[in-house]
Write a protein that holds these residues in place. Structure first.
Motif, short mmCIF file in Angstrom:
data_model
loop_
_atom_site.label_atom_id
_atom_site.label_comp_id
_atom_site.label_asym_id
_atom_site.label_seq_id
_atom_site.Cartn_x
_atom_site.Cartn_y
_atom_site.Cartn_z
N ILE A 63 0.85 -1.18 0.00
CA ILE A 63 0.00 0.00 0.00
C ILE A 63 0.89 1.23 0.00
CG2 ILE A 63 -1.77 1.29 1.24
CD1 ILE A 63 -2.58 -1.41 2.53
N MET A 64 0.67 2.10 -0.97
CA MET A 64 1.41 3.35 -1.03
C MET A 64 0.82 4.30 0.00
SD MET A 64 1.93 5.76 -4.42
CE MET A 64 2.73 4.55 -5.45
N ALA A 65 1.68 4.96 0.77
CA ALA A 65 1.22 5.90 1.79
C ALA A 65 2.12 7.12 1.77
CB ALA A 65 1.22 5.23 3.16
N PHE A 66 1.62 8.21 2.34
CA PHE A 66 2.32 9.48 2.29
C PHE A 66 2.35 10.15 3.65
CE2 PHE A 66 0.25 8.58 -1.69
CZ PHE A 66 1.25 8.80 -2.62
N THR A 67 3.49 10.77 3.96
CA THR A 67 3.59 11.64 5.12
C THR A 67 2.93 12.97 4.75
OG1 THR A 67 5.69 12.57 4.39
CG2 THR A 67 5.80 10.59 5.78
N ASP A 68 2.83 13.87 5.71
CA ASP A 68 2.31 15.21 5.40
C ASP A 68 3.16 15.88 4.33
OD1 ASP A 68 0.16 15.05 7.21
OD2 ASP A 68 1.38 15.82 8.85
N PHE A 69 4.48 15.74 4.46
CA PHE A 69 5.39 16.30 3.46
C PHE A 69 5.17 15.63 2.11
CE2 PHE A 69 9.54 16.08 1.24
CZ PHE A 69 9.69 17.42 0.97
N GLY A 70 4.90 14.33 2.12
CA GLY A 70 4.64 13.60 0.89
C GLY A 70 3.41 14.11 0.17
N ILE A 71 2.38 14.47 0.93
CA ILE A 71 1.16 15.02 0.31
C ILE A 71 1.47 16.36 -0.33
CG2 ILE A 71 -1.17 15.88 0.76
CD1 ILE A 71 -1.36 13.69 2.96
N GLU A 72 2.30 17.18 0.33
CA GLU A 72 2.70 18.46 -0.26
C GLU A 72 3.48 18.24 -1.56
OE1 GLU A 72 4.80 21.03 2.45
OE2 GLU A 72 3.50 20.43 4.11
N THR A 73 4.40 17.29 -1.52
CA THR A 73 5.19 16.97 -2.72
C THR A 73 4.29 16.47 -3.83
OG1 THR A 73 7.07 16.37 -1.31
CG2 THR A 73 7.12 15.60 -3.58
N LEU A 74 3.40 15.56 -3.49
CA LEU A 74 2.48 14.99 -4.47
C LEU A 74 1.59 16.07 -5.08
CD1 LEU A 74 1.37 12.45 -5.83
CD2 LEU A 74 -0.19 12.21 -3.88
N THR A 75 1.13 17.01 -4.29
CA THR A 75 0.30 18.10 -4.79
C THR A 75 1.05 18.92 -5.83
OG1 THR A 75 -0.88 18.20 -2.68
CG2 THR A 75 -1.06 20.12 -4.09
N GLY A 76 2.34 19.15 -5.60
CA GLY A 76 3.16 19.86 -6.58
C GLY A 76 3.31 19.09 -7.88
N ILE A 77 3.50 17.77 -7.77
CA ILE A 77 3.62 16.93 -8.96
C ILE A 77 2.30 16.90 -9.73
CG2 ILE A 77 4.05 14.58 -9.79
CD1 ILE A 77 5.95 14.25 -7.37
N ILE A 78 1.20 16.85 -9.01
CA ILE A 78 -0.13 16.87 -9.65
C ILE A 78 -0.29 18.14 -10.48
CG2 ILE A 78 -2.60 17.16 -9.17
CD1 ILE A 78 -2.19 15.23 -6.77
N GLU A 79 0.11 19.27 -9.93
CA GLU A 79 0.01 20.54 -10.66
C GLU A 79 0.82 20.49 -11.96
OE1 GLU A 79 1.08 23.73 -8.03
OE2 GLU A 79 -0.55 23.27 -6.65
#
Length: 100
Positions: A68-84
């Protein structure tokens, strides 16, 4: 001070200080993050595939070697940038997941 085998710092005068072993105390599964961000989980999986541990991505293993892929709070911030980035140029994702 010394670091004992149990991750405990032994100070002067018999005092004990417990050393922080890991700063991450919670993660969010990819399904939860997809729900939080209003994104499709399968698409998010493709987007997040380029992330590493340093980016805040953590793999959680369940029974039967379920991953299962999971994210830290920092990971969610990073992922949001990649999504953009991918939403600004959707062709980038198609090129990155196309077989060679």
């Amino acid at each position: 001070m010394e670091l004992g085998s149990q991750g405990i710092c032994l100070g002067r005068r018999g005092s004990l200080t417990v050393a922080a072993v890991n700063k991450v105390h919670h993660v969010y599964t990819i399904a939860r993050v997809a729900e939080m961000l209003g994104e499709d989980e399968d698409w998010l999986w493709d987007v997040a595939n380029e992330m590493d541990q340093e980016d805040g991505l953590i793999w959680v293993y369940g029974t039967g070697d379920e991953e299962i892929m999971a994210f830290t709070d920092f990971g969610i911030e990073t992922l949001t940038g990649i999504i953009e980035i991918y939403k600004a140029d959707p062709h980038l994702l198609k090129r990155s997941i196309d077989p060679e």
